[in-house]
Design a protein around this motif. Structure first.
Motif, PDB file in Angstrom:
ATOM      1  N   PRO A 233       0.833  -1.216   0.000  1.00  0.00           N
ATOM      2  CA  PRO A 233       0.000   0.000   0.000  1.00  0.00           C
ATOM      3  C   PRO A 233       0.863   1.260   0.000  1.00  0.00           C
ATOM      4  CG  PRO A 233      -0.749  -1.574   1.666  1.00  0.00           C
ATOM      5  CD  PRO A 233       0.584  -2.063   1.179  1.00  0.00           C
ATOM      6  N   TYR A 234       0.517   2.198  -0.838  1.00  0.00           N
ATOM      7  CA  TYR A 234       1.258   3.460  -0.921  1.00  0.00           C
ATOM      8  C   TYR A 234       0.286   4.623  -0.843  1.00  0.00           C
ATOM      9  CZ  TYR A 234      -0.191   3.295  -5.858  1.00  0.00           C
ATOM     10  OH  TYR A 234      -0.922   3.216  -7.012  1.00  0.00           O
ATOM     11  N   TYR A 235       0.828   5.811  -0.596  1.00  0.00           N
ATOM     12  CA  TYR A 235       0.017   7.032  -0.541  1.00  0.00           C
ATOM     13  C   TYR A 235      -0.132   7.688  -1.916  1.00  0.00           C
ATOM     14  CZ  TYR A 235       0.221   7.181   4.613  1.00  0.00           C
ATOM     15  OH  TYR A 235       0.086   6.932   5.951  1.00  0.00           O
ATOM     16  N   ILE A 236       1.016   7.844  -2.591  1.00  0.00           N
ATOM     17  CA  ILE A 236       1.037   8.576  -3.863  1.00  0.00           C
ATOM     18  C   ILE A 236       1.949   7.848  -4.842  1.00  0.00           C
ATOM     19  CG2 ILE A 236       1.709  10.731  -5.030  1.00  0.00           C
ATOM     20  CD1 ILE A 236       1.154  12.202  -2.389  1.00  0.00           C
ATOM     21  N   MET A 237       1.508   7.775  -6.081  1.00  0.00           N
ATOM     22  CA  MET A 237       2.355   7.294  -7.178  1.00  0.00           C
ATOM     23  C   MET A 237       2.396   8.398  -8.228  1.00  0.00           C
ATOM     24  SD  MET A 237       1.950   3.840  -9.440  1.00  0.00           S
ATOM     25  CE  MET A 237       2.261   3.858 -11.200  1.00  0.00           C
ATOM     26  N   PHE A 238       3.621   8.776  -8.620  1.00  0.00           N
ATOM     27  CA  PHE A 238       3.766   9.923  -9.500  1.00  0.00           C
ATOM     28  C   PHE A 238       4.961   9.758 -10.424  1.00  0.00           C
ATOM     29  CE2 PHE A 238       5.940  14.149 -10.003  1.00  0.00           C
ATOM     30  CZ  PHE A 238       5.093  14.646 -10.991  1.00  0.00           C
ATOM     31  N   GLY A 239       4.741  10.047 -11.708  1.00  0.00           N
ATOM     32  CA  GLY A 239       5.847  10.045 -12.657  1.00  0.00           C
ATOM     33  C   GLY A 239       5.481   9.419 -13.981  1.00  0.00           C
ATOM     34  N   PRO A 240       6.430   9.393 -14.911  1.00  0.00           N
ATOM     35  CA  PRO A 240       6.153   8.934 -16.267  1.00  0.00           C
ATOM     36  C   PRO A 240       6.064   7.424 -16.397  1.00  0.00           C
ATOM     37  CG  PRO A 240       8.464   9.533 -16.059  1.00  0.00           C
ATOM     38  CD  PRO A 240       7.811   9.906 -14.761  1.00  0.00           C
ATOM     39  N   ASP A 241       5.255   6.998 -17.352  1.00  0.00           N
ATOM     40  CA  ASP A 241       5.108   5.581 -17.667  1.00  0.00           C
ATOM     41  C   ASP A 241       4.958   5.475 -19.177  1.00  0.00           C
ATOM     42  OD1 ASP A 241       4.880   2.869 -17.369  1.00  0.00           O
ATOM     43  OD2 ASP A 241       2.771   2.894 -16.800  1.00  0.00           O
ATOM     44  N   ILE A 242       5.787   4.651 -19.796  1.00  0.00           N
ATOM     45  CA  ILE A 242       5.781   4.514 -21.257  1.00  0.00           C
ATOM     46  C   ILE A 242       5.685   3.040 -21.621  1.00  0.00           C
ATOM     47  CG2 ILE A 242       7.147   4.811 -23.373  1.00  0.00           C
ATOM     48  CD1 ILE A 242       8.415   7.284 -22.110  1.00  0.00           C
ATOM     49  N   CYS A 243       4.807   2.738 -22.569  1.00  0.00           N
ATOM     50  CA  CYS A 243       4.768   1.389 -23.132  1.00  0.00           C
ATOM     51  C   CYS A 243       4.174   1.478 -24.533  1.00  0.00           C
ATOM     52  CB  CYS A 243       3.972   0.430 -22.255  1.00  0.00           C
ATOM     53  SG  CYS A 243       4.374  -1.307 -22.624  1.00  0.00           S
TER      54      CYS A 243
ATOM     55  N   ILE B 184      -1.478   9.241  -8.954  1.00  0.00           N
ATOM     56  CA  ILE B 184      -2.416   8.355  -8.267  1.00  0.00           C
ATOM     57  C   ILE B 184      -2.375   8.657  -6.777  1.00  0.00           C
ATOM     58  CG2 ILE B 184      -3.046   5.960  -7.795  1.00  0.00           C
ATOM     59  CD1 ILE B 184      -1.610   5.166 -10.369  1.00  0.00           C
ATOM     60  N   PHE B 185      -3.549   8.893  -6.204  1.00  0.00           N
ATOM     61  CA  PHE B 185      -3.662   9.144  -4.771  1.00  0.00           C
ATOM     62  C   PHE B 185      -4.449   8.011  -4.123  1.00  0.00           C
ATOM     63  CE2 PHE B 185      -3.432  13.683  -6.244  1.00  0.00           C
ATOM     64  CZ  PHE B 185      -2.196  13.952  -5.680  1.00  0.00           C
ATOM     65  N   ASN B 186      -3.969   7.592  -2.952  1.00  0.00           N
ATOM     66  CA  ASN B 186      -4.714   6.618  -2.172  1.00  0.00           C
ATOM     67  C   ASN B 186      -5.652   7.360  -1.234  1.00  0.00           C
ATOM     68  OD1 ASN B 186      -5.125   4.875   0.398  1.00  0.00           O
ATOM     69  ND2 ASN B 186      -4.401   3.428  -1.148  1.00  0.00           N
ATOM     70  N   TYR B 187      -6.923   6.964  -1.265  1.00  0.00           N
ATOM     71  CA  TYR B 187      -7.917   7.583  -0.379  1.00  0.00           C
ATOM     72  C   TYR B 187      -8.776   6.486   0.213  1.00  0.00           C
ATOM     73  CZ  TYR B 187     -11.808  10.531   1.187  1.00  0.00           C
ATOM     74  OH  TYR B 187     -12.779  11.153   1.942  1.00  0.00           O
ATOM     75  N   LYS B 188      -8.727   6.382   1.529  1.00  0.00           N
ATOM     76  CA  LYS B 188      -9.483   5.374   2.264  1.00  0.00           C
ATOM     77  C   LYS B 188      -9.215   3.964   1.741  1.00  0.00           C
ATOM     78  CE  LYS B 188     -13.140   8.430   3.913  1.00  0.00           C
ATOM     79  NZ  LYS B 188     -14.598   8.697   4.016  1.00  0.00           N
ATOM     80  N   GLY B 189      -7.924   3.696   1.471  1.00  0.00           N
ATOM     81  CA  GLY B 189      -7.504   2.348   1.098  1.00  0.00           C
ATOM     82  C   GLY B 189      -7.644   2.008  -0.372  1.00  0.00           C
ATOM     83  N   LYS B 190      -8.107   2.954  -1.184  1.00  0.00           N
ATOM     84  CA  LYS B 190      -8.283   2.690  -2.609  1.00  0.00           C
ATOM     85  C   LYS B 190      -7.450   3.661  -3.428  1.00  0.00           C
ATOM     86  CE  LYS B 190     -11.809   2.269  -6.230  1.00  0.00           C
ATOM     87  NZ  LYS B 190     -13.248   2.399  -6.562  1.00  0.00           N
ATOM     88  N   ASN B 191      -6.784   3.141  -4.469  1.00  0.00           N
ATOM     89  CA  ASN B 191      -5.977   3.979  -5.340  1.00  0.00           C
ATOM     90  C   ASN B 191      -6.842   4.616  -6.429  1.00  0.00           C
ATOM     91  OD1 ASN B 191      -3.623   3.265  -3.947  1.00  0.00           O
ATOM     92  ND2 ASN B 191      -3.266   1.493  -5.265  1.00  0.00           N
TER      93      ASN B 191
END
Length: 381
Positions: free
Chosen positions: A127-137, A147-154
């Motif tokens: 579980p994390y609080y924040i996910m931030f940055g580039p993603d390439i595929c 992505i923000f986690n709020y009340k256990g959900k991303n």
């Protein structure tokens, strides 16, 4: 005059006192970084980070960061810092990413975790609080995750933020404010901003369609209708394909062996396609019916959407098909202005030199390839 100078000095001191730096990582102390960045043991074959400035850089020492070094690998390392909560203050997360390998598929993002994360077991399900940055595929995915986690959900941002996809170092900054607003910057320039409530689905919708209203049966929302006076011509219907009149049965055709011979079909030049009546304005058109809305009884505002307690770990939890990405200049602070100035004194100083060195290497490679072709031609002669 002395009083003015004193007041200015006090303001500077106050400003510095208000700036809190929770994490700053520039990898300036050689391999000591490995003692700070804990590698997860959740898997046995994580890819290895190495300290490297890459093949081209603005400064061979200042541009050193940790680089992914093995293809088709997961990577998992994290660094712990003094825990804090961001209640009532701004939180800025910032770092640089250089996809030197001209990446086709792989992550370049960070995650902020609570301080009680078991770093040696960090993995994609932690579980994390924040996910931030580039993603390439591939061509389809070239985005900046927020992505923000709020009340256990991303919760993923509803806006599409395009990331940089070249081979140079780029700066990514996320500013999270205590009034539930945010800002995303790339290379120290704002690329997106707004409110947490509007741009994420953390809360139920404030307004919903009123269940007590339905579109009236007599409501006609067709702007155009078929012209009742437009009649299909009697000679319209023609087959799309017809037997080829010039075709003849081959002399060696054996009905018992080959079956009954049939004419091959060709396109009918008289075929006009499916007939459609022309359209006219609908005299009964009332416009597009809009469903009335009402206040959602499940909606409750939350002034603390932005708030996280016991923030204490920054992690790189990634998958990369092609390795070579360099991460550097990590910063977590409460001061957006300081983050901007810090970026100017790190990434800002070396970025032009990096570009020049890359262009020089490309030119040298081009000359070398031309010389090889010339030598090859001489050999053939």
């Amino acid at each position: 005059m002395k009083l003015v100078v004193l007041l200015l000095a006090l303001l500077v001191v106050q400003s510095l006192a208000d700036t809190l730096i929770y994490l700053k990582e520039e990898f300036t102390d050689g391999d000591v970084w490995q003692s700070r960045w804990i590698e997860s043991k959740h898997m046995l074959d994580y890819g290895k980070f190495i300290l490297n400035a890459g093949k081209f850089y603005g400064d061979s020492e200042k541009d050193k960061g940790i680089q992914t070094s093995e293809d088709a690998k997961f990577y998992a390392r994290s660094i712990k810092f003094e825990k804090f909560n961001n209640e009532g203050q701004t939180m800025v997360t910032q770092f640089t990413v250089k996809h030197e390998q001209n990446i086709d598929c792989g992550g370049g993002y960070i995650k902020l975790f609570p301080t009680d994360l078991n770093q040696e077991d960090m993995n994609g399900d932690s579980p994390y609080y924040i996910m931030f940055g580039p993603d390439i595929c591939g061509a389809a995915t070239k985005k900046v995750h927020v992505i923000f986690n709020y009340k256990g959900k991303n919760h993923l941002i509803k806006k599409d933020i395009k990331c940089k996809d070249d081979e140079y170092t780029h700066l990514y900054t996320l500013i999270l404010n205590s009034d539930n607003t945010y800002e995303v910057k790339m290379d120290n320039k704002k690329v997106e901003s707004g409110s947490l409530e509007d741009d994420w689905d953390m809360l139920p919708a404030k307004m919903i369609k009123d269940p007590n209203f339905q579109k009236p049966d007599e409501w006609d929302d067709r702007e155009q209708i078929d012209d009742p006076d437009d009649v299909k011509p009697e000679d319209w219907d023609k087959p799309e394909k017809i037997p080829d009149p010039d075709a003849t049965k081959p002399n060696d055709w054996d009905t018992e062996m080959d079956g009954e011979w049939e004419h091959p079909l060709i396109q009918n030049i008289e075929y006009k396609g499916k007939w459609k009546s022309r359209k006219i304005k609908n005299p009964n058109f009332k416009g597009i019916w809009v469903h009335p809305k009402t206040v959602n009884p499940e909606y409750t505002p939350d002034v603390n959407l932005y708030k996280y307690d016991n923030i204490g770990v920054l992690g790189l939890d990634l998958w990369q098909v092609e390795s070579g990405t360099i991460f550097d200049n990590f910063l977590v602070t409460n001061d957006a202005k300081y983050a901007e100035e810090y970026a100017n004194q790190t990434w800002g100083i070396t970025k032009d030199g990096e570009r020049k060195m890359k262009e020089k290497l490309a030119e040298e490679l081009k000359i070398k390839e031309m010389d090889t072709v010339i030598d090859s031609d001489k050999y053939e002669l």
